[in-house]
Design a protein around this motif. Structure first.
Motif, PDB file in Angstrom:
ATOM      1  N   GLU A 219      42.998  87.400 -28.801  1.00  0.00           N
ATOM      2  CA  GLU A 219      41.847  88.278 -28.622  1.00  0.00           C
ATOM      3  C   GLU A 219      40.679  87.848 -29.513  1.00  0.00           C
ATOM      4  O   GLU A 219      39.513  87.892 -29.103  1.00  0.00           O
ATOM      5  CB  GLU A 219      42.247  89.724 -28.943  1.00  0.00           C
ATOM      6  N   SER A 220      40.999  87.411 -30.715  1.00  0.00           N
ATOM      7  CA  SER A 220      39.952  86.995 -31.655  1.00  0.00           C
ATOM      8  C   SER A 220      39.239  85.719 -31.235  1.00  0.00           C
ATOM      9  O   SER A 220      38.167  85.403 -31.757  1.00  0.00           O
ATOM     10  CB  SER A 220      40.573  86.795 -33.049  1.00  0.00           C
ATOM     11  N   HIS A 221      39.830  84.976 -30.295  1.00  0.00           N
ATOM     12  CA  HIS A 221      39.219  83.734 -29.830  1.00  0.00           C
ATOM     13  C   HIS A 221      38.236  83.954 -28.682  1.00  0.00           C
ATOM     14  O   HIS A 221      37.418  83.068 -28.398  1.00  0.00           O
ATOM     15  CB  HIS A 221      40.296  82.764 -29.306  1.00  0.00           C
ATOM     16  N   LYS A 222      38.320  85.082 -27.994  1.00  0.00           N
ATOM     17  CA  LYS A 222      37.679  85.210 -26.685  1.00  0.00           C
ATOM     18  C   LYS A 222      36.168  85.043 -26.722  1.00  0.00           C
ATOM     19  O   LYS A 222      35.587  84.278 -25.942  1.00  0.00           O
ATOM     20  CB  LYS A 222      38.065  86.531 -26.037  1.00  0.00           C
ATOM     21  N   LYS A 223      35.488  85.736 -27.615  1.00  0.00           N
ATOM     22  CA  LYS A 223      34.030  85.624 -27.683  1.00  0.00           C
ATOM     23  C   LYS A 223      33.632  84.207 -28.075  1.00  0.00           C
ATOM     24  O   LYS A 223      32.701  83.612 -27.489  1.00  0.00           O
ATOM     25  CB  LYS A 223      33.476  86.627 -28.683  1.00  0.00           C
ATOM     26  N   GLU A 224      34.332  83.643 -29.055  1.00  0.00           N
ATOM     27  CA  GLU A 224      34.033  82.280 -29.494  1.00  0.00           C
ATOM     28  C   GLU A 224      34.261  81.279 -28.354  1.00  0.00           C
ATOM     29  O   GLU A 224      33.510  80.316 -28.203  1.00  0.00           O
ATOM     30  CB  GLU A 224      34.889  81.919 -30.705  1.00  0.00           C
ATOM     31  N   SER A 225      35.285  81.529 -27.547  1.00  0.00           N
ATOM     32  CA  SER A 225      35.548  80.665 -26.395  1.00  0.00           C
ATOM     33  C   SER A 225      34.397  80.718 -25.398  1.00  0.00           C
ATOM     34  O   SER A 225      33.982  79.695 -24.841  1.00  0.00           O
ATOM     35  CB  SER A 225      36.841  81.082 -25.692  1.00  0.00           C
ATOM     36  N   GLU A 226      33.876  81.910 -25.183  1.00  0.00           N
ATOM     37  CA  GLU A 226      32.776  82.064 -24.235  1.00  0.00           C
ATOM     38  C   GLU A 226      31.492  81.411 -24.744  1.00  0.00           C
ATOM     39  O   GLU A 226      30.740  80.797 -23.977  1.00  0.00           O
ATOM     40  CB  GLU A 226      32.556  83.547 -23.933  1.00  0.00           C
ATOM     41  N   VAL A 227      31.233  81.528 -26.045  1.00  0.00           N
ATOM     42  CA  VAL A 227      30.064  80.863 -26.640  1.00  0.00           C
ATOM     43  C   VAL A 227      30.205  79.347 -26.512  1.00  0.00           C
ATOM     44  O   VAL A 227      29.254  78.642 -26.164  1.00  0.00           O
ATOM     45  CB  VAL A 227      29.902  81.275 -28.121  1.00  0.00           C
ATOM     46  N   MET A 228      31.417  78.842 -26.794  1.00  0.00           N
ATOM     47  CA  MET A 228      31.689  77.414 -26.640  1.00  0.00           C
ATOM     48  C   MET A 228      31.514  76.982 -25.189  1.00  0.00           C
ATOM     49  O   MET A 228      30.944  75.923 -24.888  1.00  0.00           O
ATOM     50  CB  MET A 228      33.111  77.118 -27.119  1.00  0.00           C
ATOM     51  N   CYS A 229      31.982  77.797 -24.272  1.00  0.00           N
ATOM     52  CA  CYS A 229      31.912  77.493 -22.844  1.00  0.00           C
ATOM     53  C   CYS A 229      30.452  77.401 -22.387  1.00  0.00           C
ATOM     54  O   CYS A 229      30.083  76.482 -21.652  1.00  0.00           O
ATOM     55  CB  CYS A 229      32.658  78.564 -22.056  1.00  0.00           C
ATOM     56  N   LYS A 230      29.625  78.312 -22.841  1.00  0.00           N
ATOM     57  CA  LYS A 230      28.206  78.271 -22.475  1.00  0.00           C
ATOM     58  C   LYS A 230      27.556  76.991 -22.979  1.00  0.00           C
ATOM     59  O   LYS A 230      26.845  76.306 -22.237  1.00  0.00           O
ATOM     60  CB  LYS A 230      27.469  79.488 -23.037  1.00  0.00           C
ATOM     61  N   ALA A 231      27.812  76.657 -24.240  1.00  0.00           N
ATOM     62  CA  ALA A 231      27.227  75.440 -24.809  1.00  0.00           C
ATOM     63  C   ALA A 231      27.691  74.197 -24.044  1.00  0.00           C
ATOM     64  O   ALA A 231      26.930  73.248 -23.850  1.00  0.00           O
ATOM     65  CB  ALA A 231      27.582  75.329 -26.292  1.00  0.00           C
ATOM     66  N   SER A 232      28.945  74.208 -23.609  1.00  0.00           N
ATOM     67  CA  SER A 232      29.517  73.056 -22.915  1.00  0.00           C
ATOM     68  C   SER A 232      28.867  72.817 -21.559  1.00  0.00           C
ATOM     69  O   SER A 232      28.605  71.674 -21.174  1.00  0.00           O
ATOM     70  CB  SER A 232      31.019  73.257 -22.741  1.00  0.00           C
ATOM     71  N   PHE A 233      28.601  73.881 -20.812  1.00  0.00           N
ATOM     72  CA  PHE A 233      28.128  73.736 -19.436  1.00  0.00           C
ATOM     73  C   PHE A 233      26.618  73.870 -19.280  1.00  0.00           C
ATOM     74  O   PHE A 233      26.104  73.615 -18.186  1.00  0.00           O
ATOM     75  CB  PHE A 233      28.814  74.773 -18.542  1.00  0.00           C
ATOM     76  N   TYR A 234      25.922  74.250 -20.337  1.00  0.00           N
ATOM     77  CA  TYR A 234      24.502  74.584 -20.180  1.00  0.00           C
ATOM     78  C   TYR A 234      23.703  73.384 -19.674  1.00  0.00           C
ATOM     79  O   TYR A 234      23.716  72.307 -20.261  1.00  0.00           O
ATOM     80  CB  TYR A 234      23.919  75.096 -21.493  1.00  0.00           C
ATOM     81  N   ASN A 235      23.007  73.577 -18.557  1.00  0.00           N
ATOM     82  CA  ASN A 235      22.160  72.578 -17.886  1.00  0.00           C
ATOM     83  C   ASN A 235      22.941  71.415 -17.283  1.00  0.00           C
ATOM     84  O   ASN A 235      22.325  70.457 -16.809  1.00  0.00           O
ATOM     85  CB  ASN A 235      21.097  72.007 -18.848  1.00  0.00           C
ATOM     86  N   LYS A 236      24.244  71.490 -17.262  1.00  0.00           N
ATOM     87  CA  LYS A 236      25.020  70.366 -16.743  1.00  0.00           C
ATOM     88  C   LYS A 236      24.945  70.285 -15.217  1.00  0.00           C
ATOM     89  O   LYS A 236      24.565  69.257 -14.659  1.00  0.00           O
ATOM     90  CB  LYS A 236      26.474  70.458 -17.190  1.00  0.00           C
ATOM     91  N   PHE A 237      25.326  71.344 -14.539  1.00  0.00           N
ATOM     92  CA  PHE A 237      25.365  71.336 -13.075  1.00  0.00           C
ATOM     93  C   PHE A 237      24.174  72.053 -12.441  1.00  0.00           C
ATOM     94  O   PHE A 237      23.787  71.751 -11.315  1.00  0.00           O
ATOM     95  CB  PHE A 237      26.659  71.972 -12.583  1.00  0.00           C
ATOM     96  N   ILE A 238      23.618  73.012 -13.167  1.00  0.00           N
ATOM     97  CA  ILE A 238      22.437  73.750 -12.723  1.00  0.00           C
ATOM     98  C   ILE A 238      21.582  74.008 -13.958  1.00  0.00           C
ATOM     99  O   ILE A 238      22.076  73.856 -15.085  1.00  0.00           O
ATOM    100  CB  ILE A 238      22.819  75.112 -12.069  1.00  0.00           C
ATOM    101  N   PRO A 239      20.308  74.375 -13.809  1.00  0.00           N
ATOM    102  CA  PRO A 239      19.554  74.822 -14.981  1.00  0.00           C
ATOM    103  C   PRO A 239      20.222  76.072 -15.556  1.00  0.00           C
ATOM    104  O   PRO A 239      20.447  77.059 -14.855  1.00  0.00           O
ATOM    105  CB  PRO A 239      18.174  75.138 -14.410  1.00  0.00           C
ATOM    106  N   GLY A 240      20.594  76.015 -16.829  1.00  0.00           N
ATOM    107  CA  GLY A 240      21.386  77.091 -17.419  1.00  0.00           C
ATOM    108  C   GLY A 240      22.846  76.922 -17.062  1.00  0.00           C
ATOM    109  O   GLY A 240      23.322  75.812 -16.814  1.00  0.00           O
ATOM    110  N   CYS A 241      23.595  78.014 -16.984  1.00  0.00           N
ATOM    111  CA  CYS A 241      24.985  77.983 -16.503  1.00  0.00           C
ATOM    112  C   CYS A 241      25.497  79.409 -16.350  1.00  0.00           C
ATOM    113  O   CYS A 241      24.876  80.365 -16.822  1.00  0.00           O
ATOM    114  CB  CYS A 241      25.897  77.198 -17.459  1.00  0.00           C
ATOM    115  N   TYR A 242      26.618  79.537 -15.673  1.00  0.00           N
ATOM    116  CA  TYR A 242      27.254  80.842 -15.486  1.00  0.00           C
ATOM    117  C   TYR A 242      28.738  80.812 -15.876  1.00  0.00           C
ATOM    118  O   TYR A 242      29.428  81.830 -15.795  1.00  0.00           O
ATOM    119  CB  TYR A 242      27.132  81.302 -14.026  1.00  0.00           C
ATOM    120  N   GLU A 243      29.250  79.649 -16.312  1.00  0.00           N
ATOM    121  CA  GLU A 243      30.688  79.494 -16.529  1.00  0.00           C
ATOM    122  C   GLU A 243      31.236  80.419 -17.599  1.00  0.00           C
ATOM    123  O   GLU A 243      32.404  80.838 -17.543  1.00  0.00           O
ATOM    124  CB  GLU A 243      31.006  78.036 -16.881  1.00  0.00           C
TER     125      GLU A 243
END
Length: 412
Positions: A219-243
Motif C-alpha cells: 500500500e505504501s508503494h502505490k502513490k510512488e508507483s503512480e508518480v514513477m509511472c507518469k514520469a516514465s510515460f510522459y510524452n512518450k506515446f501522446i502529449p502527456g500520458c494517462y498510464e
C-alpha cells in the motif's frame, strides 16, 4: 526526466510543435556580434604527433555576422533535412497579428537514423527575448525527445567565432567532438570562422543492478508507483500520458492480479513496476483464460539498465507456474522482441476486432502453447476509453506537473 517549468514561464510563454506545412518558409534572422573567437592551431610536431589547439582569444575589433552575407537565408524545414521537426516558443501576452503565428524562439532537429543521433539543425531566439532562458527550455525539449527516442547523442554545428553560442552549448552539457577547417571557405582558420561540431551524450545512471529488489507492491508503494509511472510515460506515446491513471483504476478491478505484479526498489525508491491482469482468448465456443500485463515501466533516471527485463524475468515464471499458456500484450515493438516476444500473427491470434499489428505480441511458455489456439481472438480489460482528458487533468492535480509537448514518434 520530463520537463518542469515555473508558473512565471507558463503564464507568459507557450511551447508548440511547428508543422512543416505552416512553417517551412519561416526565415530565422541569424545575426550576432562577438568580441572573442577560438583560434584553431593545427601543428605537426613530428611523424607521430599532430596536435590541435583551440585557444580563446579577444578580437582586435568585434566581428558581426548576419544572414544577409550568405547565399541563402536560414529557414525551417530545408529540403536536405529529411527528418526535420521543429518546436517554437510563443509569447502569450502579445496578440497574433498574422495568419501564421510567429514564434519568438525556435529549435529544429533532424534525426540521423543511420547513427541513432539527433542533430540540432537550427537554434534561434528573437533578439528582444534573448537571455530569458528560452533557448535552455527548447534544448531541454530536444534532450527529453532524444531520451524518449533512445538516441545515443545530440549533435550540432556552430562556428569558432560564435563564442556566445559555444558557451551556451557547453552550459547545456555539450562538448567539442570535431571541427572542419574548410567547411565554409578555404581560409576558415584565418577568417576565424571554423566549423565546430559539438555533442551531448545521453548517459545511463551509474547504479549497481545487484542492489535492486523485486517485491510485491504494498500500500505504501502505490502513490510512488503512480508518480514513477507518469514520469516514465510522459510524452512518450501522446502529449502527456494517462498510464498512471490507468494503473490507479486497474487496481480497483476484479481483473487485477496482485499475486503476479511486482515493483522494483532501489535505494528505498520505487524505480520500476509491472502490473498483471486477467485476460482471455475466445475460440469458437471455447474460452481460454490468459494473462496480460501493463503498464511495465521504469523511472526515466533508471532506464536502460535492465530493470524492465529483471521485472519480467521475476514475474513470468509466476504466471507460468500458475498454469497459463503464455501472456499477450500491446507493447513497444522495438523492445519486447529481444526478450522473446513475437507478434501474434505468429500464433494465429488476433485482437477482439480481428486485427494484427507490430505492437500486438505474445510470449509462449512452451513451444506451441499459444499457437495451439490459432484462430482465437484476444480480450483484455477495457477501461482506457473512460480515461478522458478531463479525468486525467483532475487526477494530475496531486502529481508533479510536466511540460506536455508533441514530438515525432507519438501515435497519430
Amino acid at each position: 526526466m520530463p520537463i518542469t517549468l515555473t508558473k512565471e514561464f507558463t503564464q507568459k510563454y507557450e511551447i508548440k510543435y511547428l508543422p512543416k506545412e505552416k512553417y517551412s518558409n519561416f526565415v530565422l534572422q541569424m545575426d550576432y556580434t562577438t568580441d572573442y573567437f577560438y583560434d584553431v592551431v593545427p601543428e605537426v610536431q613530428n611523424k607521430d604527433l599532430w596536435q590541435v589547439s583551440f585557444i580563446r582569444k579577444k578580437l582586435e575589433k568585434p566581428i558581426s555576422h548576419t544572414s544577409e552575407e550568405y547565399d541563402f537565408p536560414d529557414n525551417l524545414y530545408q529540403d536536405y533535412h529529411q527528418n526535420a521537426y521543429a518546436w517554437g516558443v510563443f509569447d502569450k501576452t502579445k496578440p497574433c497579428d498574422s495568419e501564421v503565428e510567429k514564434p519568438i524562439a525556435v529549435i529544429e532537429t533532424d534525426a540521423e537514423i543511420w547513427s541513432n543521433r539527433l542533430r540540432v539543425t537550427e537554434m534561434w531566439v528573437h533578439k528582444e527575448y534573448r537571455r530569458q532562458g528560452l533557448a535552455t527550455v527548447l534544448m531541454n525539449v530536444v534532450k527529453e525527445h532524444a531520451r524518449l527516442a533512445r538516441n545515443r547523442a545530440i549533435i550540432l554545428e556552430t562556428q569558432s567565432c560564435n563564442v556566445a553560442a559555444i558557451d551556451f552549448y557547453r552550459s547545456c552539457g555539450f562538448s567539442l567532438i570535431g571541427f572542419d577547417s574548410c567547411c565554409y571557405k578555404n581560409n576558415d582558420i584565418s577568417r576565424k570562422e571554423v566549423r565546430f561540431e559539438m555533442g551531448y551524450f545521453l548517459q545511463k545512471k551509474d547504479v549497481n543492478i545487484e542492489d535492486l529488489k523485486i517485491v510485491p507492491e504494498e500500500e505504501s508503494h502505490k502513490k510512488e508507483s503512480e508518480v514513477m509511472c507518469k514520469a516514465s510515460f510522459y510524452n512518450k506515446f501522446i502529449p502527456g500520458c494517462y498510464e498512471h491513471l490507468f494503473l490507479h483504476e486497474l487496481r480497483k478491478t476484479d481483473l487485477y492480479l496482485p499475486e503476479f505484479s511486482r515493483v522494483a526498489i532501489l535505494d528505498g525508491k520505487v524505480v520500476g513496476g509491472i502490473w498483471y491482469t486477467k485476460s482471455h482468448l475466445e475460440l469458437k465456443d471455447k474460452t481460454i483464460p490468459l494473462v496480460t500485463f501493463g503498464p511495465l515501466c521504469v523511472h526515466p533516471d533508471y532506464q536502460g539498465l535492465g530493470i524492465g527485463e529483471c521485472l519480467l524475468k521475476k514475474t513470468l515464471p509466476l504466471v507460468k507456474n500458475a498454469g497459463f499458456p503464455g501472456v499477450i500484450i500491446c507493447g513497444e515493438p522495438d523492445y519486447y522482441p529481444r526478450l522473446g516476444f513475437k507478434t501474434c500473427d505468429n500464433f494465429g491470434i488476433t485482437t477482439a476486432d480481428g486485427k494484427n499489428f507490430d505492437a500486438f505480441m505474445g510470449y509462449e511458455f512452451e513451444e506451441g502453447s499459444l499457437s495451439q489456439y490459432s484462430g482465437a481472438k484476444f480480450y483484455e480489460i477495457d477501461i482506457e476509453e473512460s480515461l478522458t482528458e478531463e479525468r486525467v487533468a483532475e487526477f494530475d492535480k496531486d502529481f508533479p506537473e510536466y511540460l506536455k509537448f508533441q514530438r515525432p514518434g507519438q501515435w497519430g
